[in-house]
Design a protein around this motif. Sequence first.
Motif, mmCIF file in Angstrom:
data_model
loop_
_atom_site.group_PDB
_atom_site.id
_atom_site.type_symbol
_atom_site.label_atom_id
_atom_site.label_comp_id
_atom_site.label_asym_id
_atom_site.label_seq_id
_atom_site.Cartn_x
_atom_site.Cartn_y
_atom_site.Cartn_z
ATOM 1 N N SER A 144 -9.857 -3.076 3.115
ATOM 2 C CA SER A 144 -8.942 -4.165 3.302
ATOM 3 C C SER A 144 -7.805 -4.028 2.577
ATOM 4 O O SER A 144 -6.585 -4.704 2.753
ATOM 5 C CB SER A 144 -9.670 -5.281 2.618
ATOM 6 N N GLY A 145 -7.544 -2.975 1.799
ATOM 7 C CA GLY A 145 -6.609 -2.690 0.905
ATOM 8 C C GLY A 145 -6.471 -3.396 -0.425
ATOM 9 O O GLY A 145 -5.526 -3.245 -1.270
ATOM 10 N N PHE A 146 -7.346 -4.230 -1.114
ATOM 11 C CA PHE A 146 -7.549 -4.696 -2.045
ATOM 12 C C PHE A 146 -7.389 -3.771 -3.175
ATOM 13 O O PHE A 146 -8.211 -2.597 -3.311
ATOM 14 C CB PHE A 146 -8.831 -5.460 -2.424
ATOM 15 N N GLY A 147 -6.558 -3.956 -4.218
ATOM 16 C CA GLY A 147 -6.501 -3.050 -5.342
ATOM 17 C C GLY A 147 -5.478 -1.861 -5.124
ATOM 18 O O GLY A 147 -5.258 -1.018 -6.157
ATOM 19 N N THR A 148 -5.037 -1.479 -4.017
ATOM 20 C CA THR A 148 -4.018 -0.262 -3.384
ATOM 21 C C THR A 148 -2.891 -0.506 -4.457
ATOM 22 O O THR A 148 -2.592 0.696 -4.983
ATOM 23 C CB THR A 148 -3.885 -0.421 -2.069
ATOM 24 N N GLY A 149 -2.436 -1.678 -4.591
ATOM 25 C CA GLY A 149 -1.007 -1.610 -5.379
ATOM 26 C C GLY A 149 -1.236 -1.276 -6.707
ATOM 27 O O GLY A 149 -0.146 -0.353 -7.537
ATOM 28 N N ASP A 150 -2.289 -1.811 -7.541
ATOM 29 C CA ASP A 150 -2.566 -1.433 -8.612
ATOM 30 C C ASP A 150 -2.820 0.138 -8.932
ATOM 31 O O ASP A 150 -2.485 0.788 -9.974
ATOM 32 C CB ASP A 150 -3.579 -2.129 -9.093
ATOM 33 N N ILE A 151 -3.483 0.588 -7.892
ATOM 34 C CA ILE A 151 -3.739 2.236 -7.916
ATOM 35 C C ILE A 151 -2.479 3.067 -8.125
ATOM 36 O O ILE A 151 -2.265 3.902 -8.832
ATOM 37 C CB ILE A 151 -4.805 2.599 -6.950
ATOM 38 N N LEU A 152 -1.640 2.526 -7.104
ATOM 39 C CA LEU A 152 -0.303 3.130 -6.910
ATOM 40 C C LEU A 152 0.538 2.992 -8.136
ATOM 41 O O LEU A 152 1.272 4.215 -8.700
ATOM 42 C CB LEU A 152 0.445 2.617 -5.689
ATOM 43 N N ASP A 153 0.610 2.130 -8.794
ATOM 44 C CA ASP A 153 1.187 1.963 -9.856
ATOM 45 C C ASP A 153 0.719 2.631 -11.039
ATOM 46 O O ASP A 153 1.612 3.333 -11.778
ATOM 47 C CB ASP A 153 1.216 0.386 -10.617
ATOM 48 N N GLU A 154 -0.692 2.808 -11.133
ATOM 49 C CA GLU A 154 -1.260 3.686 -12.240
ATOM 50 C C GLU A 154 -0.720 5.177 -11.808
ATOM 51 O O GLU A 154 -0.538 5.969 -12.809
ATOM 52 C CB GLU A 154 -2.671 3.651 -12.383
ATOM 53 N N VAL A 155 -0.735 5.661 -10.549
ATOM 54 C CA VAL A 155 -0.586 6.973 -10.061
ATOM 55 C C VAL A 155 0.976 7.375 -10.656
ATOM 56 O O VAL A 155 1.122 8.328 -11.203
ATOM 57 C CB VAL A 155 -0.558 7.294 -8.553
ATOM 58 N N LEU A 156 1.778 6.407 -10.460
ATOM 59 C CA LEU A 156 3.338 6.899 -10.514
ATOM 60 C C LEU A 156 3.357 6.929 -12.097
ATOM 61 O O LEU A 156 4.157 7.662 -12.530
ATOM 62 C CB LEU A 156 4.003 5.611 -10.343
ATOM 63 N N LYS A 157 2.690 6.012 -12.840
ATOM 64 C CA LYS A 157 2.807 6.274 -14.462
ATOM 65 C C LYS A 157 2.269 7.776 -15.036
ATOM 66 O O LYS A 157 2.648 7.980 -15.827
ATOM 67 C CB LYS A 157 1.776 5.239 -15.088
ATOM 68 N N ARG A 158 1.312 8.424 -14.299
ATOM 69 C CA ARG A 158 0.813 9.548 -14.629
ATOM 70 C C ARG A 158 1.344 10.913 -13.896
ATOM 71 O O ARG A 158 1.095 11.782 -14.364
ATOM 72 C CB ARG A 158 -0.854 9.533 -14.266
#
Length: 439
Positions: free
Chosen positions: A148-162
């Motif tokens: 469904s895409g739920f949680g995708t944005g949060d994961i991408l935000d965390e990827v960019l931080k790392r």
Amino acid sequence: MSQLVAIVGRPNVGKSTLFNRLTQTRTAIVDPTSGTTRDRQYGKVEWNGVEFSIVDTGGWVVNSDDVFEAEINRQVQVAIEQADVILFVVDTTNGVTDLDDHVAEILRRSHKQVLLIANKVDNNEWLYNVSEFYSLGLGDPLPLSAVSGFGTGDILDEVLKRLPAAAADDDEATLDIPKFAIVGRPNAGKSSLINAFIGEDRHIVTDIAGTTRDSIYTRYDKFGFDFYLVDTAGIRKKNKVSEDIEYYSVIRSIRAIEASDVCILMIDATRGIETQDVNIFSLIQRNKKGLVVVVNKWDIAGDKSPEAIKHYEDTIRERFAPFTDFPIIFASAQTRQRIFRVIETAVEVYENRRRTVPTSQLNEVLHADIEAFPPPSNKGKFVKIKYITMLKGSVVPTFIFFCNLPQWVKEPYRRYLENKIREHWTFTGTPINVFMREK
């Protein structure tokens, strides 16, 4: 150069669905059968103005649990070696398995940036199961529904931080000279060609670390040539993992391809074109790099008649279509047959990528082709191309056609324009962009 993120985990946890979600494609085959992913998938992700590369791993269909575990172990090891950030995907509906524990242990020891993704949270009930993954010792599990895409944005935000910031280039590594990457599937002769270039004669001036921890620019400036060979851990280090699986050659090729201007794609003359050659060619195309195809081991190939050469060339171009305007060289790294021709041709392709055509010449020549074969009309509307220019300073030769109805110009006609550009000017070996813009 973009950074690399790898998706790892046991089969059937939703890695390919996550890959498709992040890349906004349907490239990876999604099926509930374990081991569906065999060819490695590679794509680009753009989030909040930052672009990075992502590679999807997958399990093999195997008969033995021991082999199964060993193959996943190998994939994780290569991901650790190559990726900047690792997305470790687990299945909320199944909970923690022994295989999850095993992978988590490897990842903990690696000290790599790891995000623990608890997938298949397709409704609120499954959210309560996410907390059990704290036992893996990899920090907070991030809930996700790849479907469904739920949680995708949060994961991408965390990827960019790392993602690590791109290291400052070494002054010498920024010299305006060609950067060539030698790529190909295992045993095609990459190492032999590198050794033929820089081996016993030691025509190396210096090795310079590039913009990532594992890209090396080897400077070669003898015999009238001056270029960098873009090398990676995948080409030089053979002691860590076996290279008998397709996945390794793809994930290790990614960085070399992204760091280069021109890719020298090695094909084994004794085996012909295989799926993996096409996969690596697709990587080169997606990154818009120059291309020289080298059919290696020609000294031990069977039929070397002109007819056989023509058939071989036609087969390669047919498999790589629609891009067919690239040089093919039949060589032998072992006997050094035509290896200097490989360098000369790579330099020519590099120069073709930098070629500029004056605007006046473009309009004078191409308008005649457009008049001879105008764009097809659509619903009684006629497209009129009024002006053509070449974009200055672009990495890939880029041509802008200004017209009244750019939305009506379809791919077949753009391909016609590209073919006419290639007829009139030499852009062999390099992709070119053709864009329609409203005047």
